[in-house]
Design a protein around this motif. Structure first.
Motif, PDB file in Angstrom:
ATOM      1  N   GLU A  15      40.765  -4.040  67.846  1.00  8.16           N
ATOM      2  CA  GLU A  15      40.276  -4.665  66.620  1.00  8.16           C
ATOM      3  C   GLU A  15      39.213  -5.704  66.966  1.00  8.16           C
ATOM      4  O   GLU A  15      39.370  -6.475  67.917  1.00  8.16           O
ATOM      5  N   GLY A  39      46.092   0.969  60.082  1.00  5.43           N
ATOM      6  CA  GLY A  39      44.696   0.809  59.687  1.00  5.43           C
ATOM      7  C   GLY A  39      43.822   1.898  60.269  1.00  5.43           C
ATOM      8  O   GLY A  39      42.970   2.474  59.577  1.00  5.43           O
ATOM      9  N   ALA A  40      44.029   2.192  61.547  1.00  4.49           N
ATOM     10  CA  ALA A  40      43.251   3.248  62.188  1.00  4.49           C
ATOM     11  C   ALA A  40      43.513   4.601  61.528  1.00  4.49           C
ATOM     12  O   ALA A  40      42.600   5.432  61.392  1.00  4.49           O
ATOM     13  N   ARG A  43      41.464   4.769  58.430  1.00  5.44           N
ATOM     14  CA  ARG A  43      40.054   5.009  58.761  1.00  5.44           C
ATOM     15  C   ARG A  43      39.821   6.492  59.053  1.00  5.44           C
ATOM     16  O   ARG A  43      38.822   7.079  58.602  1.00  5.44           O
ATOM     17  N   TYR A  67      39.178  -1.267  57.324  1.00  5.56           N
ATOM     18  CA  TYR A  67      39.445   0.034  57.948  1.00  5.56           C
ATOM     19  C   TYR A  67      38.983   1.178  57.041  1.00  5.56           C
ATOM     20  O   TYR A  67      38.358   2.138  57.510  1.00  5.56           O
TER      21      TYR A  67
END
Length: 207
Positions: A15, A39-40, A43, A67
């Motif tokens: 991050e 979060g990834a 994304r 994200y």
């Protein structure tokens, strides 16, 4: 999955300073944002769906928004809803620090129950829900209306601090999340998966 593997997965994504700053503001505001692995995942989902229109319920301090915007098309617009104006001011600060143009996001201050019915049917590629757990079932039905075919809905906290997997846990939020998982899993309109990322991410694609 052992503790070391979970920690490794959570630390797999690096991050940047903007996201770390947003996390710090979230802590100060008492928000609990999506974790790095969750979060990834958001994304990746935004990128995989080629998302140009995304709805987020629960702006927080902008961590998940960063994200989502990071995976969306370069001209995509995030519509993010939160009842707390202070949260949205923090999110706006994070987006500004990331160099995201104001034309790429709409910050709507209000309750999701009031705002969602005003959004267009089948107009969004992704809906992310991280807000009042008791209302997740209502948000679920709204999400299905908002999504295009092939669109994705994602619910954070789907494992709710390891309580959902324990049948002895019967507090209201746990019951809502456990029932929601079964409802999403058994809905013929959806293809779903429950990911053990962070506090759990329930993801479903609309057929």
């Amino acid at each position: 999955m052992n503790v070391a593997s979970v920690a490794y997965a959570e630390s797999f994504v690096n991050e940047d300073d903007v996201v770390r700053g947003a996390r710090e503001r979230a802590r100060e505001l008492g928000c609990v944002p999506v974790g790095p692995a969750g979060g990834a995942t958001l994304r990746v989902l935004a990128a995989a769906t080629g998302a140009r229109s995304v709805v987020e319920i629960g702006t927080g301090a902008g961590v998940s928004g960063l994200y989502l915007l990071g995976g969306m098309a370069s001209d995509g617009v995030l519509t993010t809803i939160d009842v707390e104006g202070e949260n949205q001011r923090a999110a706006k600060e994070a987006f500004s620090e990331a160099g995201i143009a104001p034309t790429r996001y709409r910050l709507i201050n209000g309750t999701a129950a009031e705002v969602l019915p005003r959004l267009r049917d089948a107009a969004y590629e992704l809906v992310f829900i991280d807000a009042d757990k008791a209302a997740y079932s209502a948000y679920y039905e709204q999400a299905l209306r908002l999504l295009r075919t092939g669109g994705v809905v994602a619910f954070d906290n789907a494992l709710w601090h390891n309580r959902v997997a324990d049948p002895a846990q019967r507090d209201p939020d746990t019951v809502v999340l456990r029932d929601l998982g079964r409802t999403v899993r058994d809905d013929d309109r959806l293809v779903s998966v429950l990911l053990a990322a962070g506090d759990g991410l329930l993801v479903a694609a609309k057929r």
